[in-house]
Enzyme design. Sequence first.
Site, PDB file in Angstrom:
ATOM      1  N   HIS A 238      -4.152   1.184 -17.189  1.00 55.61           N
ATOM      2  CA  HIS A 238      -4.882   0.274 -15.951  1.00 55.61           C
ATOM      3  C   HIS A 238      -5.375  -0.833 -16.589  1.00 55.61           C
ATOM      4  CE1 HIS A 238      -8.006  -0.344 -13.383  1.00 55.61           C
ATOM      5  NE2 HIS A 238      -7.490   0.116 -12.424  1.00 55.61           N
ATOM      6  N   ARG A 290      -1.610  -2.184 -12.616  1.00 52.03           N
ATOM      7  CA  ARG A 290      -0.772  -1.128 -13.125  1.00 52.03           C
ATOM      8  C   ARG A 290       0.834  -1.358 -12.829  1.00 52.03           C
ATOM      9  NH1 ARG A 290      -3.071   3.942 -10.017  1.00 52.03           N
ATOM     10  NH2 ARG A 290      -3.770   2.300  -8.392  1.00 52.03           N
ATOM     11  N   LYS A 293       2.426  -2.001  -9.202  1.00 47.99           N
ATOM     12  CA  LYS A 293       1.555  -2.094  -8.277  1.00 47.99           C
ATOM     13  C   LYS A 293       1.361  -3.566  -7.760  1.00 47.99           C
ATOM     14  CE  LYS A 293      -0.332   2.009  -8.157  1.00 47.99           C
ATOM     15  NZ  LYS A 293      -0.055   2.891  -6.916  1.00 47.99           N
ATOM     16  N   ASP A 296      -3.247  -8.534  -7.861  1.00 53.02           N
ATOM     17  CA  ASP A 296      -4.720  -8.550  -7.418  1.00 53.02           C
ATOM     18  C   ASP A 296      -5.652  -9.414  -8.158  1.00 53.02           C
ATOM     19  OD1 ASP A 296      -7.545  -7.789  -6.907  1.00 53.02           O
ATOM     20  OD2 ASP A 296      -6.970  -5.781  -6.737  1.00 53.02           O
ATOM     21  N   CYS A 298      -8.543  -9.589  -9.041  1.00 53.56           N
ATOM     22  CA  CYS A 298      -9.627  -9.166 -10.128  1.00 53.56           C
ATOM     23  C   CYS A 298      -8.978  -9.043 -11.337  1.00 53.56           C
ATOM     24  CB  CYS A 298     -10.435  -7.957  -9.393  1.00 53.56           C
ATOM     25  SG  CYS A 298      -9.285  -6.367  -9.715  1.00 53.56           S
ATOM     26  N   TYR A 299      -7.547  -8.768 -11.445  1.00 59.48           N
ATOM     27  CA  TYR A 299      -6.952  -8.796 -12.728  1.00 59.48           C
ATOM     28  C   TYR A 299      -6.676  -9.934 -13.504  1.00 59.48           C
ATOM     29  CZ  TYR A 299      -6.545  -3.758 -11.348  1.00 59.48           C
ATOM     30  OH  TYR A 299      -7.035  -2.452 -10.656  1.00 59.48           O
ATOM     31  N   ASP A 365      -8.983 -10.406  -3.285  1.00 56.17           N
ATOM     32  CA  ASP A 365      -7.776  -9.706  -4.147  1.00 56.17           C
ATOM     33  C   ASP A 365      -6.525 -10.553  -3.549  1.00 56.17           C
ATOM     34  OD1 ASP A 365      -5.671  -8.051  -4.165  1.00 56.17           O
ATOM     35  OD2 ASP A 365      -6.343  -6.223  -3.292  1.00 56.17           O
ATOM     36  N   ASP A 372     -15.110 -10.837  -1.193  1.00 52.52           N
ATOM     37  CA  ASP A 372     -16.288 -10.030  -1.565  1.00 52.52           C
ATOM     38  C   ASP A 372     -16.791 -10.673  -2.908  1.00 52.52           C
ATOM     39  OD1 ASP A 372     -14.944  -8.344  -3.774  1.00 52.52           O
ATOM     40  OD2 ASP A 372     -13.501  -8.050  -1.997  1.00 52.52           O
ATOM     41  N   HIS A 375     -14.610  -9.531  -6.207  1.00 50.14           N
ATOM     42  CA  HIS A 375     -13.428 -10.599  -6.500  1.00 50.14           C
ATOM     43  C   HIS A 375     -13.903 -11.973  -6.731  1.00 50.14           C
ATOM     44  CE1 HIS A 375     -11.154  -7.011  -4.962  1.00 50.14           C
ATOM     45  NE2 HIS A 375     -10.065  -7.380  -5.570  1.00 50.14           N
TER      46      HIS A 375
END
Length: 482
Positions: A238, A290, A293, A296, A298-299, A365, A372, A375
């Site tokens: 992750h 991941r 997936k 996003d 945040c990654y 995201d 938010d 993020h």
Amino acid sequence: MSSLPTPSPTDSFPTLTSQTQAETEAVLLKHIPDGVEPLPGLQKNAHMQFLIRNLVQGLPTRYISQDASQPWLMFWTIQAFSVLQVGLDPGNKQRAIDTIMAWQHPDGGFGGGPKQAAHLLPTYAAVCSLAIVGRPGPGGGWDQIDREKLYKFFMSLKQKDGSFLVSHHAEVDVRGIYCLLVVASLLDLITPELVVGTAEFISSCQTYEGGFASASHPSYTLKGELLSSPCPPLGEAHGGYTFCALASWVLLQPFIVDQPTKPTMNIKNLLRWLVQMQGTEIELGGFKGRTNKLVDGCYSWWCGGAFALLEALGVGGIQNADSEEVPIDDPDDPWDDIDDGLYNEKALQEYILYAGQHPAGGLRDKPPKNADAYHTLYCLSGLSSAQHHVFPSTARRQKVESAWEASPDTPNEALRKRVFTSILSWTEDESTSPSRIVGGHTNRLNATHPITNLTMTHTEAIAAHFYKQTVPPRSRKVPLPG
């Protein structure tokens, strides 16, 4: 746009996962500039207004579920200001300090809110928030941290296998270990007793893919004695766990150097996994957390930011090249036109600029989701990491080491010096070409420390205070407009 990017293959066997992927790609496709309209820039003012509303007016009702994450809401907000090159006024700084200190538990550490149980994750968020707004002296927050009780709290969470519970009666998680090690490193609390066995535990969390899981499962004899193996990782690799495990591994290097038998990490598998987490052209180069997936925002930090950490382990970065003819770690070296990136930094910046920004301010995201606080910070931090080359400088380390003021009567003096110089050796490459920043100089953000996710200035200031050291000044070049 001359041609549409190629969609992800389904192998003629559509599934719910592939359908969701196709829907996401269709949405992202609409955010690729058409070549007619101007390219979207970083809407700094809109994002600043989003953060101001959260800080001054309060968060929307939906944040009630985050009542146990109050330090995180504070950190995400004020660190986002710092990355955006915005500082708080003295009044709001003091309000923040007073709020943060109300979260300190009487038995050490910080909870998720007033009178909540101490927990490693909000302890990191609270201390890092104090690094931004705090100061030495009465009412400044720094000297009101009860370091003795904090250390006892850390030790009370220590497990036989070198791991730590995130709080009393809770679970083990590498995110908690990262939070503990950052705080202990900044506040001069690292001791051999605290981190013995921790590197071995981190090593055991690496999965067959190369990334890291949240924890590993210890094995014991029938008499209850801990076995060195097997220690299978719990869960899949992750992005968040991987960043925390890798940053912890880097923070533990000053301790590992003294170990007769050194734990290992499969760097090749880790690098391969991280590279594969970056999305394709139709995913705009964003990162996923991941395998199989969705991308996003945040990654952008949890995966994109991890590549800088690899440089501390000798992977990537021109300073890790082997050359006797050219001084690699020299501010005037001629290597500034070399592409030493391990991932597509330009594509990541484009994902955040094209798809990560919400029209009303704040970052998200991916579209069509709302912005938010979480993020907003990690998109900005990921964008910063893609804009700037921050690396562990040998020359900077030598300067910090030469300025070290020894305290012969202080326990673990050599370890303290190594920890301090290691965390403060990170340096922004001032010779980086302005063309590295997508959209030009107006999109430029402050550089953020690859380990702490604080600015370099805030990291240095709080560490220097608690280690009672003077940090040598940095020589800086004025960035050129791009």
